[in-house]
Design an enzyme around this catalytic site. Structure first.
Site, PDB file in Angstrom:
ATOM      1  N   ASN A 114     126.497  13.544  46.827  1.00 43.39           N
ATOM      2  CA  ASN A 114     126.143  12.227  47.392  1.00 43.39           C
ATOM      3  C   ASN A 114     125.742  11.318  46.228  1.00 43.39           C
ATOM      4  OD1 ASN A 114     125.166  10.042  48.826  1.00 43.39           O
ATOM      5  ND2 ASN A 114     123.246  11.051  49.416  1.00 43.39           N
ATOM      6  N   TRP A 115     126.601  10.375  45.916  1.00 43.84           N
ATOM      7  CA  TRP A 115     126.337   9.503  44.761  1.00 43.84           C
ATOM      8  C   TRP A 115     125.383   8.362  45.096  1.00 43.84           C
ATOM      9  CZ3 TRP A 115     132.089   8.739  42.799  1.00 43.84           C
ATOM     10  CH2 TRP A 115     132.589   9.986  42.398  1.00 43.84           C
ATOM     11  N   LYS A 116     125.069   8.199  46.339  1.00 49.36           N
ATOM     12  CA  LYS A 116     124.199   7.106  46.784  1.00 49.36           C
ATOM     13  C   LYS A 116     124.741   5.761  46.244  1.00 49.36           C
ATOM     14  CE  LYS A 116     120.539  10.484  46.588  1.00 49.36           C
ATOM     15  NZ  LYS A 116     119.156  10.774  46.878  1.00 49.36           N
ATOM     16  N   HIS A 166     120.901  10.420  56.855  1.00 46.47           N
ATOM     17  CA  HIS A 166     120.301  10.784  55.560  1.00 46.47           C
ATOM     18  C   HIS A 166     118.875  10.232  55.530  1.00 46.47           C
ATOM     19  CE1 HIS A 166     119.430  10.779  51.272  1.00 46.47           C
ATOM     20  NE2 HIS A 166     120.346  11.730  51.166  1.00 46.47           N
ATOM     21  N   GLU A 193     117.216   8.691  53.419  1.00 47.45           N
ATOM     22  CA  GLU A 193     117.066   7.313  52.913  1.00 47.45           C
ATOM     23  C   GLU A 193     117.446   6.303  54.001  1.00 47.45           C
ATOM     24  OE1 GLU A 193     119.309   7.924  49.308  1.00 47.45           O
ATOM     25  OE2 GLU A 193     117.703   9.240  48.625  1.00 47.45           O
ATOM     26  N   GLU A 232     117.358  18.804  54.553  1.00 45.53           N
ATOM     27  CA  GLU A 232     116.948  18.084  53.351  1.00 45.53           C
ATOM     28  C   GLU A 232     115.490  17.645  53.495  1.00 45.53           C
ATOM     29  OE1 GLU A 232     120.342  16.469  50.960  1.00 45.53           O
ATOM     30  OE2 GLU A 232     119.910  14.930  52.426  1.00 45.53           O
ATOM     31  N   GLY A 252     115.266  13.843  45.410  1.00 41.85           N
ATOM     32  CA  GLY A 252     115.115  12.978  44.237  1.00 41.85           C
ATOM     33  C   GLY A 252     113.781  13.127  43.528  1.00 41.85           C
ATOM     34  N   SER A 301     116.867  18.032  45.355  1.00 41.70           N
ATOM     35  CA  SER A 301     116.692  18.388  43.936  1.00 41.70           C
ATOM     36  C   SER A 301     117.440  19.663  43.547  1.00 41.70           C
ATOM     37  CB  SER A 301     115.200  18.506  43.599  1.00 41.70           C
ATOM     38  OG  SER A 301     114.577  17.248  43.759  1.00 41.70           O
ATOM     39  N   GLY A 344     122.415  15.374  45.303  1.00 42.31           N
ATOM     40  CA  GLY A 344     122.315  13.956  44.973  1.00 42.31           C
ATOM     41  C   GLY A 344     122.400  13.743  43.475  1.00 42.31           C
ATOM     42  N   GLY A 345     121.229  13.632  42.824  1.00 42.75           N
ATOM     43  CA  GLY A 345     121.175  13.321  41.394  1.00 42.75           C
ATOM     44  C   GLY A 345     122.081  14.185  40.525  1.00 42.75           C
TER      45      GLY A 345
HETATM   46  C1  PEP Z   1     120.512  13.700  48.611  1.00 45.87           C
HETATM   47  O1  PEP Z   1     120.759  12.560  48.262  1.00 45.87           O
HETATM   48  O2  PEP Z   1     120.884  14.090  49.715  1.00 45.87           O
HETATM   49  C2  PEP Z   1     119.756  14.578  47.717  1.00 45.87           C
HETATM   50  C3  PEP Z   1     119.510  15.788  48.125  1.00 45.87           C
HETATM   51  O3  PEP Z   1     119.343  14.052  46.503  1.00 45.87           O
HETATM   52  P1  PEP Z   1     118.768  14.876  45.253  1.00 45.87           P
HETATM   53  O4  PEP Z   1     119.700  16.056  45.034  1.00 45.87           O
HETATM   54  O5  PEP Z   1     118.779  13.921  44.117  1.00 45.87           O
HETATM   55  O6  PEP Z   1     117.404  15.361  45.606  1.00 45.87           O
END
Ligand code: PEP
Length: 256
Positions: free
Chosen positions: A9-11, A94, A96, A166, A172, A212, A233-234
């Site tokens: 997930n590049w957001k 999600h 966010e 999640e 993040g 993470s 994500g990251g």
């Molecule tokens: C996400 O965006 O769903 C996520 C899990 O982000 P991260 O891996 O950066 O915690």
């Protein structure tokens, strides 16, 4: 054993040009006949370009969000009908979206229906906040998010649904959940889906962990029974790091 599913997930990162370069780089690092299902969720602006660029056997695409109506006067929104043909998956609910944009379980439910109606695969994201965790409310929160999100999904459609656990406190933050946290959440989620649809069907629903995830901790989650993959994500923003996460899933598949 089904293929592990790894989603990046590049957001709101990587513009169309960067997205295209990334895919080029990643395609050199990941074999075409992959025993892992790799899905990329770029900005919507890049979907058209990437859908022409990717080899479907190598990567699939996901949208990060969707609107629940198929068309009409909804300025700025994108429907599942418009996403058909471009993506195979859609992230729904999600954290966010829930916490920054105020999406409710009712919104999530309507979006889940729109995605299924348009024959795409929804990835229903669920998870508790730090406060909810501290107050021992995780089970309750997961129960409400699952029941709310799946309310109108039929027994036929549920088999295609993916659920991503999640925890909000892990997204993040670098504070990834312990495997035992995931085991507890997995049991709660599986139990909930089983009580709604029965055991045989519930077993087919794929469950992911996200929060993470890194190349260093990915294998700990992938090794757990009943965990079918990761939402990253990251660590998905750099092709070489994401490729190492995918590699962990490949070696897990070979061992499992
Ligand atoms: C996400 O965006 O769903 C996520 C899990 O982000 P991260 O891996 O950066 O915690």
């Amino acid at each position: 054993m089904s293929k592990k599913l790894i989603i990046g997930n590049w957001k709101m990162n990587l513009n169309v040009h960067q997205a295209s370069l990334y895919v080029h780089e990643l395609s050199e690092k990941i074999p075409e006949h992959n025993d892992v299902e790799v899905v990329l969720a770029p900005t919507n602006l890049a979907l058209q370009t990437l859908s022409l660029q990717v080899k479907r056997r190598q990567f699939k695409l996901a949208a990060q969000n969707v609107y629940y109506r198929d068309d009409g006067a909804f300025t700025g929104e994108i429907s599942a009908t418009m996403l058909r043909g471009l993506v195979q998956y859609v992230l729904v609910g999600h954290s966010e979206r829930r916490h920054i944009f105020g999406e409710t379980d009712k919104d999530v439910r309507a979006k889940m229906q729109a995605v299924v109606r348009n024959e795409l695969i929804p990835i229903l994201c669920v998870g508790e906040t730090a406060d909810e965790r501290a107050n021992n409310e995780t089970k309750h929160v997961l129960h409400d998010q699952i029941t709310g999100g799946l309310a109108n999904i039929s027994s036929e459609d549920i088999e295609r649904v993916v659920i991503a656990y999640e925890p909000v406190w892990a997204i993040g933050t670098g504070k990834n959940a312990r495997p035992e946290d995931l085991e507890k959440a997995r049991d709660t989620i599986r139990h909930q889906v089983t009580s709604l649809y029965g055991e045989a069907i519930a077993k087919k629903v794929r469950l992911l962990y996200g929060g993470s995830v890194s190349a260093d901790n990915a294998a700990d989650y992938l090794a757990l029974p009943g965990v079918d993959g990761l939402l990253v994500g990251g660590a998905s923003l750099k092709a070489d790091v994401f490729a190492s996460v995918v590699e962990k899933a490949r070696s897990q598949g070979r061992e499992g």
